[in-house]
Motif scaffolding. Structure first.
Motif, mmCIF file in Angstrom:
data_model
loop_
_atom_site.group_PDB
_atom_site.id
_atom_site.type_symbol
_atom_site.label_atom_id
_atom_site.label_comp_id
_atom_site.label_asym_id
_atom_site.label_seq_id
_atom_site.Cartn_x
_atom_site.Cartn_y
_atom_site.Cartn_z
ATOM 1 N N ARG A 10 0.709 -1.102 -0.095
ATOM 2 C CA ARG A 10 -0.159 -0.081 -0.104
ATOM 3 C C ARG A 10 0.729 1.176 -0.047
ATOM 4 N NH1 ARG A 10 -5.344 1.707 1.588
ATOM 5 N NH2 ARG A 10 -5.504 3.716 2.486
ATOM 6 N N PRO A 11 0.790 1.977 -0.965
ATOM 7 C CA PRO A 11 1.467 3.246 -1.072
ATOM 8 C C PRO A 11 1.183 4.475 0.044
ATOM 9 C CG PRO A 11 0.050 3.227 -2.773
ATOM 10 C CD PRO A 11 0.030 1.903 -1.989
ATOM 11 N N ARG A 12 2.048 5.161 0.333
ATOM 12 C CA ARG A 12 1.678 6.448 1.231
ATOM 13 C C ARG A 12 0.745 7.537 0.438
ATOM 14 N NH1 ARG A 12 0.362 9.977 3.840
ATOM 15 N NH2 ARG A 12 1.409 10.942 5.437
ATOM 16 N N ALA A 13 1.043 7.522 -0.679
ATOM 17 C CA ALA A 13 0.406 8.671 -1.574
ATOM 18 C C ALA A 13 0.659 8.176 -2.929
ATOM 19 C CB ALA A 13 1.390 9.881 -1.259
ATOM 20 N N VAL A 14 -0.271 8.947 -3.913
ATOM 21 C CA VAL A 14 -0.416 8.801 -5.119
ATOM 22 C C VAL A 14 -0.470 9.874 -6.103
ATOM 23 C CG1 VAL A 14 -1.900 7.575 -6.835
ATOM 24 C CG2 VAL A 14 -1.789 6.483 -4.737
ATOM 25 N N ILE A 15 0.288 10.009 -7.101
ATOM 26 C CA ILE A 15 0.226 11.087 -8.138
ATOM 27 C C ILE A 15 -0.179 10.274 -9.484
ATOM 28 C CG2 ILE A 15 1.373 12.740 -9.340
ATOM 29 C CD1 ILE A 15 3.127 13.043 -7.059
ATOM 30 N N LEU A 16 -1.207 10.679 -10.094
ATOM 31 C CA LEU A 16 -1.836 10.067 -11.316
ATOM 32 C C LEU A 16 -1.872 11.369 -12.343
ATOM 33 C CD1 LEU A 16 -4.936 8.020 -10.449
ATOM 34 C CD2 LEU A 16 -2.545 7.161 -10.612
ATOM 35 N N CYS A 17 -1.240 10.519 -13.406
ATOM 36 C CA CYS A 17 -1.023 11.868 -14.694
ATOM 37 C C CYS A 17 -1.736 11.544 -15.779
ATOM 38 C CB CYS A 17 0.617 11.914 -14.697
ATOM 39 S SG CYS A 17 1.608 12.028 -13.436
ATOM 40 N N ALA A 18 -2.356 12.328 -16.604
ATOM 41 C CA ALA A 18 -3.130 11.794 -17.807
ATOM 42 C C ALA A 18 -3.266 13.142 -18.773
ATOM 43 C CB ALA A 18 -4.471 11.419 -17.499
ATOM 44 N N PRO A 19 -3.397 12.881 -20.082
ATOM 45 C CA PRO A 19 -3.299 13.954 -21.148
ATOM 46 C C PRO A 19 -4.781 14.106 -21.195
ATOM 47 C CG PRO A 19 -2.770 11.845 -22.117
ATOM 48 C CD PRO A 19 -2.724 11.472 -20.493
ATOM 49 N N VAL A 20 -4.972 15.129 -21.954
ATOM 50 C CA VAL A 20 -6.299 15.590 -22.217
ATOM 51 C C VAL A 20 -6.236 15.552 -23.964
ATOM 52 C CG1 VAL A 20 -8.428 17.089 -22.400
ATOM 53 C CG2 VAL A 20 -7.168 16.597 -20.207
ATOM 54 N N HIS A 21 -7.105 14.781 -24.539
ATOM 55 C CA HIS A 21 -7.188 14.743 -26.010
ATOM 56 C C HIS A 21 -8.714 14.868 -26.296
ATOM 57 C CE1 HIS A 21 -3.100 14.111 -27.482
ATOM 58 N NE2 HIS A 21 -2.825 13.900 -26.037
ATOM 59 N N THR A 22 -8.913 15.456 -27.300
ATOM 60 C CA THR A 22 -10.323 15.795 -27.845
ATOM 61 C C THR A 22 -11.308 16.089 -26.580
ATOM 62 O OG1 THR A 22 -10.816 13.513 -28.128
ATOM 63 C CG2 THR A 22 -9.943 14.712 -29.884
ATOM 64 N N GLY A 23 -10.741 16.660 -25.455
ATOM 65 C CA GLY A 23 -11.821 17.042 -24.625
ATOM 66 C C GLY A 23 -11.804 16.336 -23.465
ATOM 67 N N SER A 24 -11.135 15.176 -23.159
ATOM 68 C CA SER A 24 -11.211 14.313 -22.143
ATOM 69 C C SER A 24 -10.031 13.322 -22.031
ATOM 70 C CB SER A 24 -12.644 13.235 -22.186
ATOM 71 O OG SER A 24 -12.448 12.148 -23.295
ATOM 72 N N TYR A 25 -9.945 12.770 -20.647
ATOM 73 C CA TYR A 25 -8.909 11.846 -20.457
ATOM 74 C C TYR A 25 -9.092 10.537 -21.126
ATOM 75 C CZ TYR A 25 -8.122 15.533 -17.005
ATOM 76 O OH TYR A 25 -7.600 16.605 -16.200
ATOM 77 N N PRO A 26 -8.152 9.777 -21.642
ATOM 78 C CA PRO A 26 -8.139 8.493 -22.203
ATOM 79 C C PRO A 26 -9.182 7.668 -21.171
ATOM 80 C CG PRO A 26 -5.832 9.250 -21.996
ATOM 81 C CD PRO A 26 -6.538 10.144 -21.152
ATOM 82 N N GLN A 27 -9.928 6.921 -21.931
ATOM 83 C CA GLN A 27 -10.807 5.975 -21.275
ATOM 84 C C GLN A 27 -10.276 4.810 -20.309
ATOM 85 O OE1 GLN A 27 -14.140 5.828 -21.427
ATOM 86 N NE2 GLN A 27 -14.208 4.060 -19.949
ATOM 87 N N PRO A 28 -8.922 4.177 -20.555
ATOM 88 C CA PRO A 28 -8.332 3.347 -19.595
ATOM 89 C C PRO A 28 -7.976 4.249 -18.417
ATOM 90 C CG PRO A 28 -7.241 3.337 -21.491
ATOM 91 C CD PRO A 28 -8.113 4.318 -21.970
ATOM 92 N N PHE A 29 -7.669 5.394 -18.330
ATOM 93 C CA PHE A 29 -7.631 6.361 -17.155
ATOM 94 C C PHE A 29 -8.809 6.661 -16.452
ATOM 95 C CE2 PHE A 29 -6.957 10.035 -14.896
ATOM 96 C CZ PHE A 29 -5.927 10.216 -14.171
ATOM 97 N N ARG A 30 -9.780 7.066 -16.974
ATOM 98 C CA ARG A 30 -11.116 7.315 -16.530
ATOM 99 C C ARG A 30 -11.599 5.923 -15.776
ATOM 100 N NH1 ARG A 30 -12.606 9.409 -21.816
ATOM 101 N NH2 ARG A 30 -14.641 8.155 -21.272
#
Length: 178
Positions: free
Chosen positions: A47-67
């Motif tokens: 179990r991590p202590r903290a999480v940073i998630l990064c995602a690009p926006v293309h055509t107005g939304s984040y990629p489906q796998p990320f969502r």
């Protein structure tokens, strides 16, 4: 203590951003688990202590796998100190409406998923003309012509503010007690 840095990428810049975040965290003496969310690979870690998630926006939304990942893991993510790095070229726009649109992308993700990141950092991406097909090159030139140049650009350009990203990581680590 481990910090999970997860990402999805479309053209590779978000992966570079996630790798830079991981490197900065390691430089501060913390352990990092780097996870490509888009790979759909199984993952197992303490179990991590903290999480940073990064995602690009293309055509107005984040990629489906990320969502999908964020919606599926929202309870777990909400129990941790977490942050979102939203990657979009619109964040560099001089047009107030476009910049406001970029600032609101995380709100749509939060409403859709139920994940409540404690911090959000907006990072600009990159234009990689050498990797684009005709349509993407045409669209990229239109963006540049409207906001930044004569529209005749054909060379790759990186807009990511690496110093601001380092500052965000440092602030995140300080607020999580890392």
């Amino acid at each position: 203590m481990t910090v999970l840095v997860g990402y999805t990428t479309v053209e590779g810049q978000t992966r570079r951003i996630a790798e830079a975040i991981a490197k900065r965290i390691e430089a501060k003496g913390e352990r990092v688990a780097l996870l490509d969310i888009g790979s759909n690979a199984e993952y197992e870690l303490e179990r991590p202590r903290a999480v940073i998630l990064c995602a690009p926006v293309h055509t107005g939304s984040y990629p489906q796998p990320f969502r999908r990942f964020v919606a599926q893991e929202k309870d777990w993510l909400n129990a941790l100190d977490s942050a979102l790095v939203s990657v979009s070229l619109l964040i560099t726009s001089h047009d107030a409406e476009e910049k406001a649109e970029a600032m609101n992308y995380p709100d749509a993700l939060i409403a859709e998923s139920g994940w409540l990141p404690r911090q959000v950092h907006h990072a600009a991406g990159a234009l990689k003309f050498a990797e684009y097909d005709f349509f993407k090159r045409w669209m990229a030139r239109r963006v540049l012509a409207k906001d930044r140049s004569s529209g005749k650009a054909t060379v790759d350009h990186e807009f990511t503010d690496w110093k601001a990203l380092e500052g965000f990581v440092d602030e995140f680590l300080a607020t999580t007690g890392c």
